[in-house]
Design an enzyme around this catalytic site. Sequence first.
Site, mmCIF file in Angstrom:
data_model
loop_
_atom_site.group_PDB
_atom_site.id
_atom_site.type_symbol
_atom_site.label_atom_id
_atom_site.label_comp_id
_atom_site.label_asym_id
_atom_site.label_seq_id
_atom_site.Cartn_x
_atom_site.Cartn_y
_atom_site.Cartn_z
ATOM 1 N N ASP A 79 -12.237 -10.233 -1.140
ATOM 2 C CA ASP A 79 -13.515 -10.443 -0.468
ATOM 3 C C ASP A 79 -14.513 -9.449 -1.060
ATOM 4 O OD1 ASP A 79 -12.905 -7.997 0.934
ATOM 5 O OD2 ASP A 79 -12.037 -9.128 2.584
ATOM 6 N N GLU A 83 -6.171 -10.436 -1.917
ATOM 7 C CA GLU A 83 -6.967 -10.293 -0.688
ATOM 8 C C GLU A 83 -8.452 -10.191 -1.020
ATOM 9 O OE1 GLU A 83 -5.425 -7.260 1.945
ATOM 10 O OE2 GLU A 83 -3.371 -7.566 1.239
ATOM 11 N N GLU A 121 0.806 -1.223 0.000
ATOM 12 C CA GLU A 121 0.000 0.000 0.000
ATOM 13 C C GLU A 121 0.842 1.278 0.000
ATOM 14 O OE1 GLU A 121 -2.703 -0.479 3.279
ATOM 15 O OE2 GLU A 121 -3.553 -2.328 2.440
ATOM 16 N N ASN A 148 2.049 -4.662 -3.398
ATOM 17 C CA ASN A 148 0.643 -5.001 -3.179
ATOM 18 C C ASN A 148 -0.127 -3.744 -2.784
ATOM 19 O OD1 ASN A 148 -1.399 -7.135 -2.796
ATOM 20 N ND2 ASN A 148 -1.298 -6.629 -0.620
#
Length: 464
Positions: A281, A279, A174, A215
Amino acid sequence: MRSSRSSSASRSSRSSFRARAAAALIASAAVIGSLLTAGSGVAHAADTPLRDLGAARGKVIGTAVTGSRLTGTYGDLAGAQFGSLTPGNAMKWGSVEPSRGTFDWAEADRIVAFAEAHGQQVRGHTLVWHSQNPGWLTGGSWTPAELRTLLRDHIGTEAGRYKGRIAAWDVVNEPFNEDGTYRSTLWYDGLGADYIADALTWARAADPAAELYINDYNVEGVNAKSTALYNLVRSLKERGVPIDGVGLQAHLILGQVPATFQQNIQRFADLGVDVAITELDIRMTLPSDSAKLAQQKADYKAVTAACAAVARCVNLTVWGFTDSDSWVESTFPGQGAATPYDANYAPKPAYYGISEALGGTTTPPPTGACTAVYTVQSQWNTGFTGNVTLSCSGASLSSWRVTWTYGAGQRITQSWNADCAQSGAAVSCRNAAYNGGVPDGGSVSFGFNASWSGGNPVPEVTLG
């Protein structure tokens, strides 16, 4: 700085790692077969596991996990369904070095050992981040030289500890703001933008076999943030900095899969790096219902199909596979139900969306059911606190009774939100006067304290 592709020795070591991982997958087939027949939590065992469907398409299907939960049905599903594991929190700096010079590797070691025992890869997460750092680090006053040394030593210590055992590292996590500018962090403010190149270079030196990733979130579609990431990766490659892949986190909202998802994956692949959905979801406003679950299935299927369509999209990892182990509800009040399994370990339509996108033929579970799941919330030397959650989908209850039989001499000493009685090893809990009703799409929970000695295995529960 040494390019990730310039050294034939490092290329050979990473190829060797992939070969070992493939061999482990084959060797673990007997283990997986036994797991698929164990317990009511894997009632969909007749379906081809996601890890096998992914392998057939050249994709690794993974999940983030909590190390302390890798037992019982949770452990069975994690081992049987997924080809890679990501420690959700266990490898973050604040977890592994809470006090300067004092290390705690227990949970990270447990996850790595579990993965190796089940023929799985491990995605290391994460070496450099602005969050979940130890207080001694964030509260310190460091010169740039001191900060650089701390970061280099941390990467060398952690990546070096697991050298040869990690398939890929989220080295830098990030680094960007939404508008594509660099995020103001301890690292950027103290070291400048080249902290990223330095971190990648140090990680390659510590573990030449691991694939090295940057990422980030909200970079799934083509936008200002993903374009900044694209330009960074292109620049790093031009400079010869070791960079092997890009992680697109994919914490998505129901019905909002970016239309440019596949296009974005492809443009990173065209730079000559791998892409991972790291990741995934997809959260919804609670309570869930059949329409929301159908949309969630379509969204999971769309994300998986976008990855399946690009050869260099090599990994798709869900951020927790069960709603009982998801970060969403505590972070986004009123939202949740974001994972492929419900809190009772039953596969949701989302599970079948992933499977179908990978070419699987699945048999959905029967509709119109209420289920109960037993969890150990905390445990100490002689006692523990347990919880049972009852959930209904396509059905409802006006009253309920839950039973189980302990296998290791556990004894309930106190209960709340239920009337519990124990006779020998047999336990029976009935609803209290105020919580007998469980509506379609709803749930209720009750808890208890109990004693144990020698062992505390999770029993199978029956809802009657």
